[in-house]
Each structure stands twice: as structure tokens, then as C-alpha cells.
Design a protein around this motif. Structure first.
Motif, PDB file in Angstrom:
ATOM      1  N   SER A 178       0.474  -1.190   0.472  1.00  0.00           N
ATOM      2  CA  SER A 178       0.041   0.482   0.368  1.00  0.00           C
ATOM      3  C   SER A 178       0.808   1.552  -0.174  1.00  0.00           C
ATOM      4  CB  SER A 178      -0.783  -0.136   1.329  1.00  0.00           C
ATOM      5  OG  SER A 178      -2.030  -0.698   0.647  1.00  0.00           O
TER       6      SER A 178
ATOM      7  N   TYR B   4     -10.349   2.747   5.027  1.00  0.00           N
ATOM      8  CA  TYR B   4      -9.354   2.290   4.224  1.00  0.00           C
ATOM      9  C   TYR B   4      -9.831   1.583   3.928  1.00  0.00           C
ATOM     10  CZ  TYR B   4      -4.610   1.432   3.226  1.00  0.00           C
ATOM     11  OH  TYR B   4      -3.511   1.279   2.630  1.00  0.00           O
ATOM     12  N   ASN B   5     -10.201   1.954   2.100  1.00  0.00           N
ATOM     13  CA  ASN B   5     -11.039   0.919   1.450  1.00  0.00           C
ATOM     14  C   ASN B   5      -9.995   1.623  -0.205  1.00  0.00           C
ATOM     15  OD1 ASN B   5     -13.240   0.204  -0.279  1.00  0.00           O
ATOM     16  ND2 ASN B   5     -14.679   2.183  -0.071  1.00  0.00           N
ATOM     17  N   GLN B   6      -9.855   0.070  -0.524  1.00  0.00           N
ATOM     18  CA  GLN B   6      -8.819  -0.532  -1.272  1.00  0.00           C
ATOM     19  C   GLN B   6      -9.413   0.473  -2.853  1.00  0.00           C
ATOM     20  OE1 GLN B   6      -5.963  -0.953  -0.679  1.00  0.00           O
ATOM     21  NE2 GLN B   6      -6.666  -2.197   1.203  1.00  0.00           N
TER      22      GLN B   6
ATOM     23  N   TYR C  47      -3.603   0.789  -5.580  1.00  0.00           N
ATOM     24  CA  TYR C  47      -3.290   1.105  -4.266  1.00  0.00           C
ATOM     25  C   TYR C  47      -2.656   0.016  -3.746  1.00  0.00           C
ATOM     26  CZ  TYR C  47      -6.427  -3.784  -5.533  1.00  0.00           C
ATOM     27  OH  TYR C  47      -6.610  -4.797  -6.291  1.00  0.00           O
TER      28      TYR C  47
ATOM     29  N   LEU D 297     -13.291  -3.977  -1.276  1.00  0.00           N
ATOM     30  CA  LEU D 297     -12.359  -4.879  -2.191  1.00  0.00           C
ATOM     31  C   LEU D 297     -13.748  -6.055  -2.690  1.00  0.00           C
ATOM     32  CD1 LEU D 297     -10.012  -4.981  -3.759  1.00  0.00           C
ATOM     33  CD2 LEU D 297      -8.963  -5.794  -2.133  1.00  0.00           C
TER      34      LEU D 297
ATOM     35  N   ASP E 277     -16.466   0.782   5.786  1.00  0.00           N
ATOM     36  CA  ASP E 277     -15.765  -0.412   5.993  1.00  0.00           C
ATOM     37  C   ASP E 277     -15.018  -0.299   4.323  1.00  0.00           C
ATOM     38  OD1 ASP E 277     -16.885  -2.489   5.089  1.00  0.00           O
ATOM     39  OD2 ASP E 277     -17.325  -3.051   6.398  1.00  0.00           O
ATOM     40  N   GLU E 278     -13.876  -1.562   4.184  1.00  0.00           N
ATOM     41  CA  GLU E 278     -13.111  -2.834   3.203  1.00  0.00           C
ATOM     42  C   GLU E 278     -14.642  -2.671   1.984  1.00  0.00           C
ATOM     43  OE1 GLU E 278     -11.401  -2.273   0.337  1.00  0.00           O
ATOM     44  OE2 GLU E 278      -9.542  -2.401   1.689  1.00  0.00           O
TER      45      GLU E 278
END
Length: 429
Positions: free
Chosen positions: A51, A142-144, A192, A112, A109-110
């Protein structure tokens, strides 16, 4: 600076149970004051940044904004009009470029995995088809796919890849070479994660930001962008103190300065208070422990006015003969994707569901490197113990080979994210 602080930092990290340095560069007042690579890693070897790639993507965004190609206040959807009819949620339609730059799309939230399914592999579409639970710009997660959206926008407006876009604007002016970026099945560099670059590239990017965008007399980035990208746009509520200081445009605020970072301890720490940059590559799941050691030992050395060896397989017992054999997984094998290990004169051949990987075997208890793979071996209790280091990544595979019983056991010290094939653990061409 106090050189003893470097040694104290290295010793403190070495004492951690879950940390292993691969490289360290310290730049102060524009000069490299310390650098070290731990064998079998080397200065010219690219390293998977995970990252920490995000900070390079943010820099690509900086150039695109400066050139009028991207508007921070435009919606993400506006750059993908082909999705307009499918994206009906009002919050999704309101997500701006600045929101995804700050990991503030409004999702809790994430996303992906869900975005990959919703968008049938297109993470931009998937992100926009998942209605945010909150108003965009008001909440950090935190979110790709947020970073992926930035990279996809830059690639769309520039008509090429991120590396194509960054080469004349960043890589060439800073003298960065030996890099490569992973692509998804749509042909996009993922933004990312997935960037491979040598340690010096990390240090140079940090120095560019420390100098407010100036490099060798040229203003590559505006000071206003550097300030905007590295200030806290949104609060981060995290248990680790250095992840609880706020988030910028793909940069973390820290207890001291700010940084880009990646899984398993890839760090670019920018310390304006010390006029310094610290670049680290490592295999360190205990990332907070590494930063704690940096604040306790290295920072005081900076604010006050070589090569070592990685641990090798533990030797024990007499050296045995390495006879040719084809080994199958044993009952204690922890890497189910590894199907066989073939022992040949001077090498091992590891086979999973991808192309076979050849591992060199040199002298006992010494590192031997061939291309992106290094190994060291020793004997213990009648077994051949082999450490296989994929030197362009943070990852090490430990093999225990029973040549008589034709069985092997394997364990990752840190398991690669995303389940890549062994042959993919290297910089892409």
C-alpha cells in the motif's frame, strides 16, 4: 546526526518477534546519512511496496490536477459516463475525487471483495454500485477501491498507464528506475498496491514531499498540493497510535510527520521537524513496533545535532548429501498451494499451479541469489532446511525437506496477500 541511534534502532527492531528489516535509508538535509541492505536484498533490487504504492498514485493525481486533467471536486462518476444509468444511489453519485483520495467515500469499511463481485471485476463500477452508508466526505474507512478509482481516473484521462503517466513527470526527473506495477485483468495498474520499486525510489519520493515539491531546482509539485495531500482530511479512529492521527490524500499522519506505508512494513516516513526522510522495506507484521523503535531511537538521533545478514535456517548436525528426489507434501505442510519440490543438483524446483520456480542451492549456510529468488540452507535432525526469499517482495518461504521419506513441509513467514502464484512474486515486466 548521532550514528549510534541508527544501530540502536536496528537492534530494537531485531529484538521484535515479528519484524525483519530488508533495507534502510535515512536522508537528512538532502544527503543520504545512512543506508543498509540486509543480505540477500540489495540496493538495486525492486521491492513490492504493497500500500505504499498509494502515495505514488496520489502523486500521479497531483500532476493530473495541476495539468487540468482532473478536478478534485468532480464526481468519480463523471469520469465514467458509461456507468451513469446503472448508478442510481444518490450518495454514490455524489462521491467526489477528493473523497476517494481521502478514503472518505462514505462506506463503513473495506469494500474490495464486494466491489469486485458487484462490478464483475471492475472496481470502479463495483464501488459505485455499493451505496455508501454515510455521506461522502464525512467518514474514514480504509478502502482499496477508493485508490483504484483514482488510478483508473488518471489512466483514463491520460490515455495510458500510471507508469506511462509518471515516467516523464516523476520517475525520470527523480532518476528512478527498476520499477513495475501490477495490472488487473482489465489492463489497469491497480494503484492501491502492486508497485515494485527500489528503496531509493521511496526515499526520493519522500524527499520530494519534504522539499514541498521541489527537486534539483525544479518545482515538480506545488507547495499547496503537498500541504493539501499531507494534512488530515478525515479523522481515523484506530487502536494503533500512528494510525490514529488522521488521513490525507493517500498519506497517513503520524505522531511525528507523515508517511506512506504498506503491508509487512514498507515505510516512507517524512519528518519535517528533523528535515529528514526514512525509507524502509521489511517483512514486519508488527508495523507499530517498527515505528515505536523509530521514534525511540532513530528520531532522537536525527534531531540531535553496510550490510548485515538475515537469519538463515538454524544449522545443526552434519551436512548431508543432497541427492535428487521428488518430494510430495507431508502432513505438516502449511502451504497447500505448493504441490511438489524437486531436488536437482544445485537447485530446487518448486511447483504450484503456475509456472515452476527454480531455487538455487549454493554453499551451505550462505545466501545464493539467482534473479528474483535467493536461498540459504542447512541440515538439522536429518532434514534439509531451506529458506527461499523472493527478494523483490517482503516474503520468505521456509522449507523442511525429508529426502529419505520424499516429503516436504513448507510455511510462509508472512503469507503474500492475494494468493499469487510463486512465479508472480517478482516485479512485473
Amino acid at each position: 546526526m548521532d550514528a549510534a541511534g541508527i544501530e540502536a534502532f536496528v537492534a530494537a527492531v531485531a529484538a521484535l518477534d515479528d519484524a525483519e528489516l530488508h533495507s534502510l535509508m535515512v536522508v537528512r538535509h538532502g544527503h543520504v546519512v545512512a543506508e543498509r541492505w540486509w543480505e540477500p536484498y540489495a540496493a538495486q533490487t525492486p521491492h513490492l511496496l504493497y500500500s505504499l504504492s498509494k502515495s505514488f498514485t496520489s502523486t500521479a493525481l497531483a500532476f493530473a490536477v495541476a495539468e487540468g486533467l482532473v478536478d478534485l471536486d468532480a464526481t468519480v462518476l463523471s469520469y465514467f459516463p458509461e456507468f451513469d444509468a446503472r448508478v442510481t444511489d444518490a450518495r454514490s453519485r455524489a462521491i467526489r475525487v477528493r473523497h476517494v483520495a481521502a478514503m472518505a467515500s462514505g462506506h463503513d469499511d473495506e469494500t474490495l471483495d464486494r466491489a469486485r463481485v458487484a462490478g464483475d471485476g471492475d472496481l470502479v463500477l463495483g464501488l459505485l454500485l455499493l451505496p455508501p452508508e454515510r455521506e461522502p466526505g464525512t467518514f474514514f474507512a480504509y478502502n482499496q477501491p477508493c485508490t483504484y478509482a483514482l488510478s483508473a481516473i488518471v489512466q483514463r484521462v491520460s490515455g495510458g498507464s500510471l507508469t506511462d503517466f509518471l515516467r516523464p513527470r516523476l520517475f525520470d526527473p527523480l532518476g528512478i528506475s527498476g520499477y513495475g506495477w501490477r495490472k488487473d485483468r482489465l489492463g489497469r495498474e491497480i494503484g492501491y498496491a502492486g508497485l515494485y520499486a527500489p528503496t531509493e525510489a521511496i526515499a526520493k519520493l519522500g524527499q520530494l514531499y519534504l522539499r514541498n515539491g521541489e527537486w534539483d531546482g525544479r518545482q515538480l509539485l506545488s507547495p499547496e498540493w503537498v500541504e493539501e495531500a499531507t494534512r488530515a482530511h478525515v479523522a481515523t479512529v484506530r487502536p494503533e497510535p500512528d494510525w490514529d492521527q488522521g488521513y490525507g490524500f493517500q498519506f497517513w499522519r503520524a505522531r511525528h510527520g507523515y508517511r506512506g506505508d504498506g503491508a509487512f512494513g514498507q515505510f516512507m516516513v517524512v519528518l519535517p521537524e528533523a528535515d529528514a526522510v526514512v525509507a524502509i522495506t521489511s517483512q514486519s507484521p508488527d508495523m507499530q513496533g517498527v515505528l515505536d523503535a523509530l521514534w525511540s531511537h532513530l528520531l532522537p538521533a536525527l534531531t540531535a545535532d553496510g550490510t548485515s545478514a538475515l537469519s538463515r535456517p538454524v544449522p545443526g548436525g552434519p551436512v548431508g548429501a543432497i541427492a535428487p528426489a521428488l518430494l510430495e507434501p507431508g502432513p505438516g505442510n502449511g502451504v497447500t498451494a505448493l504441490l511438489s519440490v524437486e531436488v536437482r543438483p544445485g537447485e530446487l524446483v518448486l511447483t504450484d499451479k503456475g509456472p515452476a520456480v527454480t531455487v538455487p542451492l549454493g554453499a551451505p549456510e550462505a545466501w545464493t541469489t539467482t534473479g528474483p529468488v535467493a536461498s540459504a540452507y542447512a541440515w538439522a535432525d536429518g532434514r534439509l532446511l531451506v529458506d527461499v526469499v523472493f527478494v523483490e517482495t517482503p516474503h520468505r518461504l521456509r522449507l523442511s525437506l525429508d529426502l529419505t521419506g520424499e516429503r516436504f513441509e513448507a510455511q510462509w513467514q508472512t503469507e503474500p496477500l492475494g494468493g499469487p502464484k510463486l512465479a508472480q512474486l517478482r516485479r512485473p515486466d
